[in-house]
Design an enzyme around this catalytic site. Structure first.
Site, PDB file in Angstrom:
ATOM      1  N   ASP A  71       0.829  -1.282  -0.104  1.00 55.72           N
ATOM      2  CA  ASP A  71       0.097  -0.140   0.252  1.00 55.72           C
ATOM      3  C   ASP A  71       1.006   1.166  -0.134  1.00 55.72           C
ATOM      4  OD1 ASP A  71      -1.910   1.818   0.078  1.00 55.72           O
ATOM      5  OD2 ASP A  71      -3.302   0.767   1.584  1.00 55.72           O
TER       6      ASP A  71
HETATM    7  C1  BGC Z   1      -4.907   3.302  -0.098  1.00 57.45           C
HETATM    8  C2  BGC Z   1      -5.136   2.468  -1.321  1.00 57.45           C
HETATM    9  C3  BGC Z   1      -4.787   3.228  -2.684  1.00 57.45           C
HETATM   10  C4  BGC Z   1      -3.421   3.735  -2.605  1.00 57.45           C
HETATM   11  C5  BGC Z   1      -3.213   4.432  -4.123  1.00 57.45           C
HETATM   12  C6  BGC Z   1      -3.553   4.175  -0.292  1.00 57.45           C
HETATM   13  O1  BGC Z   1      -3.648   5.150   0.448  1.00 57.45           O
HETATM   14  O2  BGC Z   1      -5.024   2.577   0.911  1.00 57.45           O
HETATM   15  O3  BGC Z   1      -6.236   1.486  -1.346  1.00 57.45           O
HETATM   16  O4  BGC Z   1      -4.808   2.064  -3.557  1.00 57.45           O
HETATM   17  O5  BGC Z   1      -3.407   4.661  -1.519  1.00 57.45           O
HETATM   18  O6  BGC Z   1      -4.064   5.495  -4.019  1.00 57.45           O
END
Ligand code: BGC
Length: 744
Positions: free
Chosen positions: A244
């Site tokens: 993540d």
């Molecule tokens: C989120 C993800 C997301 C990623 C990219 C993160 O903060 O938890 O679900 O895909 O950001 O935007």
């Protein structure tokens, strides 16, 4: 089992990968395993290895962002189809639609030139207050897995990788990057892992996203147990693990477990843990180059599968976005997703011919939701709100008056999006230009979080003042309309990434307005748009209640189709709607929404498993949803086949006057279980469409594994001998058929 031809292709591919790997320098390998922009990995042009283009998210392909700032690029060509959220999708209980939604998302992602779409979100909804629940499917692992698998297959049908997220147990937003979740193995294996296992083994997901949180002391993106032992060894995953964004904290730890691609919210790409810091560790001999090779192999394998490289490059699908066909399927899904919670005296559907003056009350009737929620936000090609949908339906001969009814303060700035909000503004850094500040990262999150709570509190007086007049207007107008439709609920200031809801109440004093409206007239149709359950203290007085999750660009049309009876509702709740928050498992044990550490000590006992166990009556139970017709269940037979599989048959008959669809749910209830087990658990379901008066025979097979539980000592699922009750229900409370099987 792989076919012989596939096996030989796999062998060829692996050989090619080894050849490529041999040609690569350490720098080139390092380039491939971390972000080179906020949503793109590094390319190795010399060897014609392209970068991997990723994009959010689960409700459609997110707008383009600048390469190194959390600011939308401002393009005019990145509007897309806005799809129903996963919570809406799961409420259809129609797994064919899961495939179709995945297929649309994949096609739109490919059409926008993406390789990996950061979806679907399949975390289990442990507590109704989690801010990201709207992005997830259900509180139940069986239902979640049943939707995840076809969704992923649909996405990947387009030569785009699904990136199933967030692995694992990302159950709260507060303190999301540091919270340590203590979970025992049984709970992990029975509740939080099954959908991910199915996503990998049955859905064949090419990639998976490591969650922000820690499990039992280790961040998920550096968690050997989770990534090496469970994901790779037990489940045989050979795809790509993507962090993540900002989920990797330590170079060595993350490098030495099966994390392949580090992505982050920071623009200092060379300082990523998998960039210069890892290179140094390799040069010093502290980490072996082979650890990086393993990651590059996984990345190249995914690229082969996506036809980004290799012999099939020229046959890669091109995708397409914003097609008419996409919109039609999105409308159908929205229609099937809406849940009729209550309908006394057949108040619904409304007969448009009998209405001259229609009053619509409620801010959510005229609110667009697509551009909120955090990373799930979408720049929608269009979004039809309920008010527009109603007006488009009734036409010019019905006078439709609209009154907002309650006041919604302007969007607080800090909710712009979590990623931008995590920037330290005090240091004079422009919002949107995140700069790594690890020491303060968590402090900043805490500060922002607490400011948000304060802001919500401080808005209360303003709301109260403004509502006085709005309420009076609404109540006055309600008296002389032929029909009144209230459209309330939540919005993405509550259903949002990075924050959990402070309580389970409807915001903006909606409860007060609804109570007052119901006093003025009993026949107000109460409808809601929201991403997670709310308390409905007035529900006994109400006659008709319709619930919609964020259902995509055609929400308004679907609303009108159901309210005026063109479509017979068939959605059912994929999560429990408790009467009050205090009834929930984590509200009782205090293990939700804390900073630092939470213990998931309730184990499997949350959602309907908890309400069953403690005999608490929820407002609307798991699996509940009404239709404009009625169904009768009959003729239940149970047969143990080959000494193992259990074959069930039963009939569902539409005994009403109009066509409709019913979802029959099959629960297993161990009788006199030796182990501590839930009263009953969902193991299968089937949705049948029936015209008036028609019946259909349903046949289903339950397998031994459906009766099993996880034995921590033996570290495997086992089945106890004995009697089990098989329940067939229209919801988890409304059990229509019962039978007993004995397993020897
Ligand atoms: C989120 C993800 C997301 C990623 C990219 C993160 O903060 O938890 O679900 O895909 O950001 O935007």
């Amino acid at each position: 089992m792989l076919k012989r031809e596939e096996k030989s292709n796999d062998k060829k591919r692996e050989k090619e990968i080894e050849k490529l790997l041999k040609k690569m320098t350490l720098d080139e390998k390092i380039t491939m395993i971390h972000g080179a922009s906020l949503f793109r990995s590094g390319a190795v042009e010399r060897l014609e290895i392209p970068s991997i283009e990723t994009s959010d998210g689960p409700m459609g392909v997110r707008a383009e962002f600048m390469d190194d700032r959390w600011i939308p690029a401002g393009n005019q060509d990145d509007m897309v189809s806005y799809m129903p959220s996963n919570s809406a999708l799961a409420s259809t209980w129609n797994t064919e639609l899961a495939y179709e939604m995945g297929d649309i998302l994949g096609a739109e992602a490919r059409g926008r030139g993406k390789d990996v779409i950061l979806a679907p979100g399949i975390n289990i909804k442990r507590d109704p207050l989690c801010g990201r629940n709207f992005e997830y499917m259900s509180e139940d692992p069986c239902l979640t897995a049943a939707f995840a698998v076809p969704f992923i297959q649909g996405v990947q049908n387009n030569d785009v990788a699904a990136c199933v997220k967030h692995f694992a147990a990302n159950v709260q937003e507060k303190d999301r990057s540091m919270v340590n979740e203590m979970i025992d193995d049984r709970t992990l294996y029975e509740i939080y892992l099954p959908a991910f296992k199915a996503a990998v083994q049955e859905g064949g997901s090419y990639s998976i996203m490591g969650a922000y949180n820690k499990i039992n002391g280790f961040h998920c993106c550096e968690n050997k147990r989770l990534l090496d032992e469970i994901l790779r060894q037990e489940w045989g995953f050979d795809g790509v693990v993507i962090s993540d964004w900002g989920g990797v904290h330590k170079s060595k730890e993350a490098a030495e477990c099966s994390m392949d691609l580090e992505m982050s919210i920071f623009p200092d790409f060379d300082e990523y843990k998998f960039a210069n810091p890892l290179k140094k560790l390799i040069q010093n001999g502290e980490v072996s180059e082979e650890t990086v090779n393993a990651k590059v192999r996984n990345l190249l394998r995914m690229m082969y599968r996506l036809k980004m490289i290799g012999p099939k490059k020229d046959s890669r699908k091109a995708g397409a976005y914003n097609t008419q066909a996409h919109r039609e399927t999105i409308l159908k899904t929205a229609q099937e997703s809406m849940v009729l919670l209550k309908n006394e005296d057949h108040l619904l559907p409304l007969d448009v011919k009998k209405i001259k003056k229609l009053l619509v009350i409620g801010a959510n009737a005229a609110t667009l939701h697509s551009n909120g929620g955090g990373s799930a936000e979408i720049k929608a090609l269009y979004e039809i709100c309920p008010l527009a949908g109603i007006k488009m339906y009734v036409g010019g001969n019905v006078k439709v008056d609209y009154i907002p009814g309650y006041y919604v303060p302007g969007k607080p700035e800090m909710l712009e999006n979590w990623q931008a909000a995590s920037v330290d503004e005090e240091k004079g850094i422009e919002v949107g230009q995140a700069v790594r500040d690890e020491a303060n990262e968590n402090e900043n999150h805490k500060k922002g979080y607490n400011e948000w709570i304060e802001k919500l509190k401080s808005q209360k007086t303003e709301i109260h003042e403004k509502n006085k007049e709005l309420f009076a207007q609404a109540l006055k107008a309600a008296k002389d309309a032929d029909a009144v439709i209230f459209v309330g609920g939540l919005n993405h200031e509550f259903d949002i990434e990075g924050y959990d809801r402070p309580d389970m109440k409807l915001p903006y004093e909606q409860d007060l307005l609804i109570e007052a409206l119901l006093e003025v007239r009993k026949d107000v149709i109460l409808t809601f748009v929201g991403g997670s359950p709310v308390e409905m203290p007035w529900r006994n007085q109400a006659k008709a209640i319709l619930w919609s999750y964020y259902a995509g660009m055609e929400t308004g049309q679907a609303f009108a189709n159901i309210l005026f009876g063109d479509v017979n509702p068939s959605g059912k709740l994929a999560e429990t709607f408790p009467s009050k928050y205090e009834d929930c498992a984590a509200a009782k044990n205090g293990q939700f929404g804390k900073w630092g550490e939470i213990s998931l000590e309730e184990g499997a006992y949350f959602g309907y498993r908890h309400f069953d166990r403690y005999r608490i009556k929820p407002a609307f139970c798991f699996g509940h949803g009404l239709s404009y017709t009625e169904f009768d269940y009959s003729g239940f037979t149970l047969k143990v086949e080959k000494g193992k599989d259990i074959k069930l048959t039963f009939s569902v008959k539409n005994i009403g006057k109009r066509a409709g669809a019913e979802t029959a749910q099959i629960y297993i209830a161990p009788i006199a279980a030796k182990e501590n087990r839930p009263d009953k658990e969902l193991k299968a379901f089937v949705k049948v469409e029936l015209s008036a008066g028609k019946a259909k025979k349903v046949s289903l097979t339950l397998r031994q594994k459906d009766f099993s539980y996880f034995d921590e000592q033996l570290h495997k699922f086992i089945v106890d001998e004995g009697d089990y009750e098989i329940l067939v229900g229209a919801s988890c409370e409304d059990i229509r058929l019962r039978g007993i099987v004995t397993l020897n």
